[in-house]
Scaffold this active site. Structure first.
Site, PDB file in Angstrom:
ATOM      1  N   LYS A 112      52.232   4.684   6.676  1.00  0.00           N
ATOM      2  CA  LYS A 112      52.108   3.701   5.772  1.00  0.00           C
ATOM      3  C   LYS A 112      53.524   2.721   6.003  1.00  0.00           C
ATOM      4  O   LYS A 112      53.284   1.550   6.026  1.00  0.00           O
ATOM      5  CB  LYS A 112      52.135   4.011   4.387  1.00  0.00           C
ATOM      6  CG  LYS A 112      50.920   4.298   3.807  1.00  0.00           C
ATOM      7  CD  LYS A 112      50.667   4.610   2.499  1.00  0.00           C
ATOM      8  CE  LYS A 112      49.361   5.494   1.999  1.00  0.00           C
ATOM      9  NZ  LYS A 112      49.488   5.743   0.484  1.00  0.00           N
ATOM     10  N   LYS A 195      39.240   8.127   9.242  1.00  0.00           N
ATOM     11  CA  LYS A 195      38.747   8.554   8.351  1.00  0.00           C
ATOM     12  C   LYS A 195      38.228   7.306   7.390  1.00  0.00           C
ATOM     13  O   LYS A 195      38.981   6.020   7.623  1.00  0.00           O
ATOM     14  CB  LYS A 195      39.746   9.545   7.542  1.00  0.00           C
ATOM     15  CG  LYS A 195      40.876   8.638   6.880  1.00  0.00           C
ATOM     16  CD  LYS A 195      41.673   9.299   6.167  1.00  0.00           C
ATOM     17  CE  LYS A 195      42.956   8.228   5.667  1.00  0.00           C
ATOM     18  NZ  LYS A 195      44.187   9.146   4.710  1.00  0.00           N
ATOM     19  N   LYS A 198      40.629   2.702   2.472  1.00  0.00           N
ATOM     20  CA  LYS A 198      40.817   1.311   2.143  1.00  0.00           C
ATOM     21  C   LYS A 198      41.550   0.411   2.903  1.00  0.00           C
ATOM     22  O   LYS A 198      41.388  -0.499   3.319  1.00  0.00           O
ATOM     23  CB  LYS A 198      41.408   1.183   0.602  1.00  0.00           C
ATOM     24  CG  LYS A 198      40.986   0.231  -0.296  1.00  0.00           C
ATOM     25  CD  LYS A 198      39.537   0.277  -0.607  1.00  0.00           C
ATOM     26  CE  LYS A 198      39.162  -0.723  -1.422  1.00  0.00           C
ATOM     27  NZ  LYS A 198      37.995  -0.720  -2.186  1.00  0.00           N
TER      28      LYS A 198
HETATM   29  P1  TYM Z   1      44.271   8.896  -2.851  1.00  0.00           P
HETATM   30  O1  TYM Z   1      44.032   8.101  -4.296  1.00  0.00           O
HETATM   31  O2  TYM Z   1      44.467   8.120  -1.650  1.00  0.00           O
HETATM   32  O3  TYM Z   1      42.771   9.614  -2.672  1.00  0.00           O
HETATM   33  C1  TYM Z   1      42.013  10.174  -3.944  1.00  0.00           C
HETATM   34  C2  TYM Z   1      41.399  11.537  -3.134  1.00  0.00           C
HETATM   35  O4  TYM Z   1      40.478  11.056  -2.252  1.00  0.00           O
HETATM   36  C3  TYM Z   1      40.564  11.887  -1.081  1.00  0.00           C
HETATM   37  N1  TYM Z   1      40.128  11.316   0.061  1.00  0.00           N
HETATM   38  C4  TYM Z   1      39.261  11.510   0.962  1.00  0.00           C
HETATM   39  N2  TYM Z   1      38.658  12.647   1.206  1.00  0.00           N
HETATM   40  C5  TYM Z   1      37.692  12.756   2.247  1.00  0.00           C
HETATM   41  N3  TYM Z   1      37.307  11.846   3.254  1.00  0.00           N
HETATM   42  C6  TYM Z   1      38.039  10.667   3.122  1.00  0.00           C
HETATM   43  N4  TYM Z   1      37.856   9.590   3.800  1.00  0.00           N
HETATM   44  C7  TYM Z   1      39.062  10.425   1.982  1.00  0.00           C
HETATM   45  N5  TYM Z   1      39.814   9.523   1.370  1.00  0.00           N
HETATM   46  C8  TYM Z   1      40.383  10.030   0.506  1.00  0.00           C
HETATM   47  C9  TYM Z   1      41.906  12.225  -0.817  1.00  0.00           C
HETATM   48  O5  TYM Z   1      42.359  13.231  -0.130  1.00  0.00           O
HETATM   49  C10 TYM Z   1      42.385  12.401  -2.459  1.00  0.00           C
HETATM   50  O6  TYM Z   1      42.030  13.660  -2.653  1.00  0.00           O
HETATM   51  N6  TYM Z   1      48.581  11.165  -3.148  1.00  0.00           N
HETATM   52  C11 TYM Z   1      47.339  11.149  -3.663  1.00  0.00           C
HETATM   53  C12 TYM Z   1      47.217  11.193  -4.870  1.00  0.00           C
HETATM   54  C13 TYM Z   1      47.873  11.964  -5.936  1.00  0.00           C
HETATM   55  C14 TYM Z   1      47.927  13.476  -5.863  1.00  0.00           C
HETATM   56  C15 TYM Z   1      48.737  14.285  -6.936  1.00  0.00           C
HETATM   57  C16 TYM Z   1      46.686  14.240  -5.560  1.00  0.00           C
HETATM   58  C17 TYM Z   1      49.281  11.968  -6.741  1.00  0.00           C
HETATM   59  N7  TYM Z   1      49.469  13.002  -6.977  1.00  0.00           N
HETATM   60  C18 TYM Z   1      48.774  15.408  -7.229  1.00  0.00           C
HETATM   61  C19 TYM Z   1      46.576  15.751  -6.152  1.00  0.00           C
HETATM   62  C20 TYM Z   1      47.606  16.201  -6.690  1.00  0.00           C
HETATM   63  C21 TYM Z   1      46.593  10.079  -3.028  1.00  0.00           C
HETATM   64  O7  TYM Z   1      47.014   9.039  -2.878  1.00  0.00           O
HETATM   65  O8  TYM Z   1      45.115  10.248  -3.078  1.00  0.00           O
END
Ligand code: TYM
Length: 332
Positions: A112, A195, A198
Site C-alpha cells: 500500500k 486476488k 478493490k
Molecule cells: P479487509 O476489509 O480488506 O477484508 C475483509 C476480509 O475479506 C478477506 N478477503 C478475501 N478473502 C479471500 N479472497 C479475496 N480475494 C479476499 N479479499 C479480501 C480478507 O482476508 C478479510 O478477512 N485488516 C483487515 C480488517 C481487520 C481485521 C481485524 C480482521 C481489522 N482488524 C481483526 C480480523 C481481525 C482487512 O483490511 O480486511
C-alpha cells in the site's frame, strides 16, 4: 464456547465476492458454534485519506451488508470499532512492544505504501497491523476467521501476545487464524494471477455484491479462462476455471468433482452461463436485504449500540488487566 473475532473495512462501500467467500460467509457459520465478535473497522479506514460523510455512510452500509449476509445480532456481537475506545488504547501499548523492523516487514503495508509513495503514506498505515493485533487480543479470541491475505497479521498477533505474556505474565490468549483452504483466496475474474481486490482489480475482474445483478452476470460470462475447453480443477494449469469452480461450489454446496462431472464434455460457456445465474440468485436477495436495513437506520444504529455495549464490557476488562500489568498507576 471458544471465541472468534474478525473485522472488515467499510472503505469500499460494497463488499466484493472475495470478502464474502473468504471471510463473511465463515462469520455467519461460526456464530452458531462460537462466541462471535464482528466489527466494522472504521479506525482502520482512516489510514488512507477519507471523506467524512462517505465514511459514516459506508460504516452503516458495511453493517447493513453484514446483517444481510446473515449475521444475527442475537447470535453474535456486531459493532463499530470506534465505538469501543479500548482498541486505540491497547494499540498504543502494542505499538510500544513492536519492533520498527518487524512492522516494516508487513507485506500489506509495503504494497500500500509503495502505491501511495513513502512521503504520502501515513504513520497510521504503518501501524495498522498493530491496531489489528489490539482488536484481536482485547477479546481474547481463540480464532480469527479471515482470508489468506490477513495471515501475516495474525502471525504478528501471536508474536506480540507471546511477547507481552512473556514479559508481563499471562494476559492474552494466543489466537489462531481460521482460514478455509478452498476460499482463502478468490481471484480476479480477468486476471486469475492476482486476488480479487478493490485496489488491484479492474472493474471487470471485481464482483461487487451490490452491483446491478445484470452487470454481475455479464462479468461472470466474460471471465478469463484458458484456450483449452476442459473443465477441470487445476490451480496451476487452469487458474481461471478453478476460480470459477471454487465460487460455484461454495455458493451452491455442490462439490468440485461433482461439478467437473456435470460439465464433462461441455464448454466454458455452459459453466459460465450457469454460474452467472447462481450469482444473480445470490446477489439479488442480498441487495434487497441490505437496502431494507439501510431504510431503517434507527434499528441499525440500535443494533450497533447494543453490540458496542457488549463488546466494551469484554474489551474494558482486558484493557484494565493489560494496563495494570505494564505498570500504569490505577486512576482512583
Ligand atoms: P479487509 O476489509 O480488506 O477484508 C475483509 C476480509 O475479506 C478477506 N478477503 C478475501 N478473502 C479471500 N479472497 C479475496 N480475494 C479476499 N479479499 C479480501 C480478507 O482476508 C478479510 O478477512 N485488516 C483487515 C480488517 C481487520 C481485521 C481485524 C480482521 C481489522 N482488524 C481483526 C480480523 C481481525 C482487512 O483490511 O480486511
Amino acid at each position: 464456547r471458544p471465541r472468534v473475532l474478525s473485522g472488515i473495512q467499510p472503505t469500499a462501500g460494497s463488499f466484493h465476492l472475495g470478502n464474502y467467500l473468504g471471510a463473511v460467509r465463515q462469520w455467519v457459520a461460526l456464530q452458531e458454534t462460537h462466541d462471535a465478535f464482528y466489527m466494522v473497522v472504521d479506525l482502520h479506514a482512516i489510514t488512507i485519506p477519507q471523506d467524512p460523510e462517505e465514511l459514516r455512510a459506508n460504516t452503516r452500509l458495511a453493517a447493513a451488508q453484514l446483517l444481510a449476509a446473515g449475521l444475527d445480532p442475537d447470535r453474535c456481537t456486531l459493532f463499530v470499532q470506534s465505538h469501543v475506545p479500548e482498541h486505540a488504547q491497547l494499540a498504543w501499548v502494542m505499538n510500544c512492544l513492536t519492533g520498527f523492523g518487524e512492522a516494516s516487514r508487513m507485506t500489506q503495508f509495503k504494497d500500500k505504501s509503495a502505491k501511495q509513495g513513502a512521503d504520502r503514506a501515513s504513520v497510521g498505515l504503518f501501524t495498522y497491523p498493530v491496531l489489528q493485533v489490539a482488536d484481536i487480543l482485547l477479546y481474547q479470541a481463540n480464532e480469527v476467521p479471515v482470508g489468506e491475505d490477513q495471515r501475516q497479521h495474525i502471525e504478528l498477533t501471536r508474536d506480540l501476545a507471546e511477547r507481552f505474556n512473556g514479559r508481563f505474565g499471562a494476559t492474552f490468549t494466543v489466537p489462531k487464524p481460521y482460514i478455509l483452504k478452498e476460499t482463502a483466496k478468490i481471484y480476479d475474474l480477468q486476471d486469475p494471477a492476482i486476488k480479487m481486490s478493490k485496489s488491484a482489480s479492474t472493474p471487470k475482474g471485481l464482483i461487487n455484491l451490490l452491483d446491478e445483478p445484470k452487470a454481475t452476470a455479464k462479468k461472470v460470462k466474460s471471465a478469463v479462462t484458458d484456450t483449452d475447453t476442459v473443465i477441470r480443477y487445476d490451480v496451476v494449469e487452469k487458474p481461471g476455471v478453478s476460480n470459477l469452480l471454487t465460487i460455484y461450489s461454495t455458493l451452491t454446496g455442490a462439490d468440485i468433482p461433482e461439478l467437473e462431472q456435470k460439465y464433462a464434455g461441455k464448454g466454458y460457456g455452459a459453466l459460465k452461463t450457469d454460474l452467472a445465474e447462481v450469482m444473480v440468485e445470490f446477489v439479488t436477495p442480498f441487495r434487497e436485504r441490505t437496502q431494507q436495513y439501510l431504510d431503517d437506520p434507527e434499528t441499525l444504529d440500535s443494533i450497533l449500540a447494543k453490540g458496542a455495549e457488549k463488546a466494551r464490557a469484554v474489551a474494558a476488562e482486558t484493557l484494565s488487566q493489560a494496563y495494570e500489568r505494564v505498570g500504569f498507576l490505577p486512576a482512583k
